[in-house]
Design a protein around this motif. Structure first.
Motif, PDB file in Angstrom:
ATOM      1  N   ASP A  39       0.703  -1.396   0.148  1.00  0.00           N
ATOM      2  CA  ASP A  39       0.632  -0.059   0.004  1.00  0.00           C
ATOM      3  C   ASP A  39       0.923   1.036  -0.097  1.00  0.00           C
TER       4      ASP A  39
ATOM      5  N   THR B 265       1.030   3.837   0.913  1.00  0.00           N
ATOM      6  CA  THR B 265       0.029   5.353   1.229  1.00  0.00           C
ATOM      7  C   THR B 265       1.333   5.092   2.693  1.00  0.00           C
TER       8      THR B 265
ATOM      9  N   PRO C 187      -7.395  10.114  -6.059  1.00  0.00           N
ATOM     10  CA  PRO C 187      -8.559  10.751  -4.628  1.00  0.00           C
ATOM     11  C   PRO C 187      -9.801  10.475  -5.569  1.00  0.00           C
TER      12      PRO C 187
ATOM     13  N   GLU D  84      -4.943  14.581   2.716  1.00  0.00           N
ATOM     14  CA  GLU D  84      -5.053  13.247   1.921  1.00  0.00           C
ATOM     15  C   GLU D  84      -4.888  12.807   1.119  1.00  0.00           C
TER      16      GLU D  84
ATOM     17  N   LEU E 205      -1.518  10.797  -0.396  1.00  0.00           N
ATOM     18  CA  LEU E 205      -1.737   9.934  -1.630  1.00  0.00           C
ATOM     19  C   LEU E 205      -0.937   9.270  -3.268  1.00  0.00           C
TER      20      LEU E 205
ATOM     21  N   SER F 223      -7.585  15.503  -7.077  1.00  0.00           N
ATOM     22  CA  SER F 223      -7.004  14.998  -8.061  1.00  0.00           C
ATOM     23  C   SER F 223      -6.098  16.342  -8.944  1.00  0.00           C
TER      24      SER F 223
END
Length: 257
Positions: A60, A62, A91, A106, A110, A152
């Motif tokens: 992952d 992240t 996102p 966030e 990402l 994005s």
């Protein structure tokens, strides 16, 4: 054209489907050793087994530990990383008037921080060996913001600024840094966005796609393979004089110069 990729080692995260998987397959077809990364462990390992010289790693992006997992797998199995493809999921849709600092954080977590960690892990070796290719899979929203994709648009633009700055700093060391901007490519991600647009507008998904295709001069969505060919060229020895660029693969969708 000799791409010079035979025997090179490439890392491609987000490679269980869509653009990432197409790029992994394209690099493998040119003789590269490929490390595929993805959150779906069984699937990423299965896809790697289909390629002549590849390994799949469940990660992952992240998670900060993903960097060591991907780069470590490459070094253990094949050797130093020569080609780094920056790729990951996007996102969720959203509009600017509802965009909060938390949502921005966030999006950066990402789309920016994982890629920066990967670059930091492989860049010293690339510079020391005098060869490296860093190719980011971006979005046409970097140059022409896409409606309802504010997270994005913002985070990918931040990544683009970082990479453009980096490109000039490492060019003399034989390391090129570029970004490829897809338009409407026929992937699952674009299908999800089309369905969301259909639900919001009351139109059918087919109508949404027809309207989208009408705005593309080529008149159709692109294929993942067409996009992967551009990434593979930029990863090749033939592209040694191309760096700091944002190359659109969008069928003419973005009208800016």
């Amino acid at each position: 054209m000799d791409t010079g990729l035979s025997g090179r080692t490439a890392v491609v995260p987000g490679a269980t489907s869509g653009l990432g998987l197409a790029v992994a397959r394209s690099l493998a077809a040119e003789g590269a050793n490929v490390v595929l990364g993805g959150r779906r462990g069984e699937l990423v390992r299965a896809e790697a087994e289909k390629l002549p010289s590849a390994v799949g790693v469940e990660v992952d992006l992240t998670d900060p530990g993903a960097t060591d997992a991907l780069v470590g797998a490459a070094q253990e199995r094949f050797g130093p990383v020569d080609v780094l493809v920056l790729n990951g999921g996007g996102p969720p849709p959203g509009v600017a008037v509802d965009f909060t600092p938390d949502k921005l954080a966030e999006a950066v977590a990402l789309l920016v921080q994982p890629h920066q960690r990967l670059v930091g892990a492989v860049l010293p070796g690339m510079r020391g060996r005098g060869f490296g290719r860093i190719v980011a899979i971006g979005s046409s929203g970097v140059q022409q913001p896409i409606d309802r994709l504010v997270a994005s648009n913002a985070a990918r633009a931040a990544l683009a600024g970082y990479l453009k700055t980096l490109a000039s700093e490492v060019a003399a060391d034989g390391v090129t840094v570029n970004m490829v901007l897809p338009g409407r490519i026929a992937t699952d991600r674009v299908g999800v966005l089309d369905r969301a647009n259909a639900e919001r507008s009351g139109a059918s998904e087919e109508q949404v796609r027809e309207r989208a295709e009408a705005a593309i001069p080529v008149g159709r969505y692109g294929t993942p393979e067409e996009f992967a060919a551009v990434v593979t060229f930029l990863a090749s020895a033939a592209a040694s004089y191309v760096t700091g660029e944002q190359v659109r693969c969008d069928g003419g969708l973005v009208r800016a110069h």
